[in-house]
Design an enzyme around this catalytic site. Structure first.
Site, PDB file in Angstrom:
ATOM      1  N   GLU A  93       0.847  -1.191   0.000  1.00  0.00           N
ATOM      2  CA  GLU A  93       0.000   0.000   0.000  1.00  0.00           C
ATOM      3  C   GLU A  93       0.889   1.249   0.000  1.00  0.00           C
ATOM      4  O   GLU A  93       2.099   1.146   0.216  1.00  0.00           O
ATOM      5  CB  GLU A  93      -0.899  -0.006   1.246  1.00  0.00           C
ATOM      6  CG  GLU A  93      -1.833  -1.206   1.300  1.00  0.00           C
ATOM      7  CD  GLU A  93      -2.741  -1.196   2.529  1.00  0.00           C
ATOM      8  OE1 GLU A  93      -2.509  -0.368   3.442  1.00  0.00           O
ATOM      9  OE2 GLU A  93      -3.667  -2.023   2.561  1.00  0.00           O
ATOM     10  N   PRO A  94       0.288   2.414  -0.202  1.00  0.00           N
ATOM     11  CA  PRO A  94       1.104   3.641  -0.188  1.00  0.00           C
ATOM     12  C   PRO A  94       1.928   3.783   1.090  1.00  0.00           C
ATOM     13  O   PRO A  94       3.082   4.219   1.042  1.00  0.00           O
ATOM     14  CB  PRO A  94       0.056   4.753  -0.304  1.00  0.00           C
ATOM     15  CG  PRO A  94      -1.072   4.122  -1.056  1.00  0.00           C
ATOM     16  CD  PRO A  94      -1.114   2.697  -0.591  1.00  0.00           C
ATOM     17  N   ARG A  98      34.695  -7.231 -29.105  1.00  0.00           N
ATOM     18  CA  ARG A  98      35.217  -5.856 -29.047  1.00  0.00           C
ATOM     19  C   ARG A  98      36.711  -5.865 -28.696  1.00  0.00           C
ATOM     20  O   ARG A  98      37.153  -6.577 -27.788  1.00  0.00           O
ATOM     21  CB  ARG A  98      34.440  -5.038 -28.012  1.00  0.00           C
ATOM     22  CG  ARG A  98      34.860  -3.565 -27.978  1.00  0.00           C
ATOM     23  CD  ARG A  98      33.952  -2.780 -27.040  1.00  0.00           C
ATOM     24  NE  ARG A  98      34.417  -1.415 -26.841  1.00  0.00           N
ATOM     25  CZ  ARG A  98      34.130  -0.401 -27.647  1.00  0.00           C
ATOM     26  NH1 ARG A  98      33.389  -0.609 -28.724  1.00  0.00           N
ATOM     27  NH2 ARG A  98      34.576   0.819 -27.390  1.00  0.00           N
ATOM     28  N   GLU A 131       9.447  -8.824  -2.850  1.00  0.00           N
ATOM     29  CA  GLU A 131       9.329 -10.103  -2.142  1.00  0.00           C
ATOM     30  C   GLU A 131      10.321 -10.203  -0.981  1.00  0.00           C
ATOM     31  O   GLU A 131      10.948 -11.239  -0.765  1.00  0.00           O
ATOM     32  CB  GLU A 131       9.499 -11.273  -3.139  1.00  0.00           C
ATOM     33  CG  GLU A 131       8.189 -11.839  -3.637  1.00  0.00           C
ATOM     34  CD  GLU A 131       7.449 -10.880  -4.589  1.00  0.00           C
ATOM     35  OE1 GLU A 131       7.812  -9.692  -4.649  1.00  0.00           O
ATOM     36  OE2 GLU A 131       6.498 -11.316  -5.244  1.00  0.00           O
ATOM     37  N   SER A 182      16.391  -6.694   0.720  1.00  0.00           N
ATOM     38  CA  SER A 182      17.625  -7.322   1.210  1.00  0.00           C
ATOM     39  C   SER A 182      17.781  -7.131   2.716  1.00  0.00           C
ATOM     40  O   SER A 182      18.242  -8.031   3.425  1.00  0.00           O
ATOM     41  CB  SER A 182      18.846  -6.727   0.489  1.00  0.00           C
ATOM     42  OG  SER A 182      18.812  -7.076  -0.871  1.00  0.00           O
TER      43      SER A 182
END
Lengths: 390, 87
Positions: A126-127, A262, A358, A361
């Protein structure tokens, strides 16, 4: 101990990789720039059966084991983290219904979720509330025995298009989980644009103004919403862990290719030892993260409760590793890596998101440390847990 | 209490030992200790399911089924069809 994919798992892995190479990768950068997932792409994912990945075959799903589900997340994550996040949230809701729904709810919703006829999204954040889920402000009240939802959800992945939401709401401090259909009067979704990463995941802010819920939309027992959220987030965390490996693998592949083509100072980049150091760290990180995910998946497949914390560990390591690897991949690509013409800039932005969703850290560091103090094996006091088994 | 019932309670107690420093008595409401969170509850459900080969479903999601070692044991015994002595 045997750590090896079965022939069937290898076959599915190859199928997932081919699908991602042919269907997902060619449009991933454009979708990221447009902040949009084309409906045709979602239809392709649905037609492949992937939205029913963890739904049992009895309900029309693929009924994948957790290792194979992980492989699917890695491959989708390698191609496009936004699309992988669709699989994540859709599977989280499907899992909640499968595990905690009643027979009618399972029979009503799972077949349609399996085919992708309806898309599901997860409404917890939620906010004002992120990690502290028990403090959600969305309210559920009753009027004449009917549940009424009032509140706002934010950062809802694919909230712009989802047909069905698993919404968490509280009453007197007790959280419950409810299914909310998009067509419910009083519901509206406002797109969130300009995100840093997983830009094509069509985030939305959900508004529920006196949404009247049909009877039978409560999932699990009243007041058990946080357990339902935790079990769904376990699936989400596992999906994100594998998706992080996908990002890291994509970075590794891009870096191996780029540094093999490269030249600087008259030699290929791959001839420089500091470049080799970065490649070595990428290979090691990807392999270590994948092993942690294999372990978490295996523990899920055998129903061992330790999968919960092993999934936290796998997600923490995989997400932080992906962020480091993506950072190095951009570094190896130099200015090209900062350009929209190269995917590594997208990988870096998407990897940062993996460190937040989810379980951030920091939340993971707290939780994993607590696990360390609770687990006799970590403290070198073996056997306490197994006393009763001897 | 039968040997099976003692074993059931012993297994639950051994699981809880990992989470609580003080020993939990069979009829002690450990939810009331305020040390329980949803992560613990989920691990408890998974433990019960695997250790006793039963499925905990929505009908079982009643806090009274999980408050004490005895309550959890009764839930398990009911699902396994184990009757208390004298019943």
């Amino acid at each position: 101990m045997k750590i090896e994919l079965s022939p069937e798992q290898k076959k599915k892995q190859a199928e997932f990789r081919d699908f991602v190479q042919e269907v997902v990768v060619p449009q991933a950068n454009d979708n990221d720039q447009q902040e949009f997932t084309p409906p045709e792409l979602i239809k392709s994912v649905a037609q492949a059966g992937y939205l029913g990945a963890i739904i049992p075959q009895a309900y029309g799903g693929l009924g994948l084991d957790m290792i194979t589900f992980g492989l699917l997340n890695e491959e989708l994550g390698r191609g496009c983290s936004s699309l992988r996040s669709l699989l994540t949230v859709h599977s989280m809701v499907a899992y909640a219904i499968l595990k905690w729904g009643n027979k009618r709810q399972r029979e009503d919703w799972l077949p349609r979720l399996a085919t992708g006829e309806i898309i599901a999204a997860f409404g917890l954040s939620e906010p004002n509330v992120g990690s502290d889920a028990k403090s959600i402000e969305t309210m559920i009240t009753q009027r004449d025995g009917i549940d009424i939802l009032q509140g706002c959800k934010k950062w809802t992945t694919y909230g712009q298009i989802a047909d069905l939401f698993l919404i968490f709401a509280q009453q007197d401090g007790k959280v419950s989980a409810f299914l909310l259909e998009r067509t419910t009067p009083g519901f509206s979704a406002r797109p969130i644009r300009g995100m840093y990463g997983t830009r094509a995941s069509m985030l939305a802010e959900l508004h529920m103004e006196s949404c009247v819920l049909p009877k039978g939309n409560l999932i699990g027992g009243r007041g058990f919403g946080l357990i339902i959220a935790t079990s769904a987030l376990d699936i989400g965390r596992y999906s994100v862990a594998w998706g992080s490996i996908g990002i890291a693998q994509a970075c590794l592949e891009a870096s191996l290719q780029y540094t093999s083509k490269r030249q600087q100072f008259g030699v290929l980049l791959k001839e420089h030892q500091l470049v080799q150091q970065m490649i070595t760290n990428m290979i090691t990180g990807v392999k270590a993260a994948r092993l942690l995910c294999y372990q978490a998946g295996y523990l899920k497949d055998i129903g061992d409760e330790s999968t919960v914390m092993e999934t936290w560990i796998a997600k923490y390591f995989a997400s932080t590793t992906a962020a480091k690897i993506a950072n190095d991949a951009v570094q190896l690509h130099g200015a090209n890596g900062c350009s929209a013409d190269y995917a590594v800039q997208r990988y870096l932005r998407d990897a940062k998101i993996m460190e937040i969703i989810e379980g951030s850290s920091q939340i993971q560091q707290i939780t994993i440390a607590q696990y360390g103090y609770q687990t006799p094996d970590f403290a070198g006091v073996r056997g306490k847990k197994d006393e009763y088994r001897s | 209490m039968t040997t099976t019932q003692k074993t059931t309670r012993g297994k639950i107690r051994a699981f809880l030992d990992r989470f609580f420093q003080a020993e939990i008595k069979d009829d002690q409401d450990f939810f009331a200790l305020g040390l329980v969170n949803s992560l613990f509850a989920m691990q408890l459900v998974l433990f019960v399911e695997k250790e006793f080969s039963i499925a905990v479903n929505d009908d079982d999601l009643d806090i009274d089924n999980f408050r004490t070692i005895n309550a959890i044991a009764r839930l398990i015994e009911n699902k396994l069809g184990i009757q208390e002595p004298g019943l």
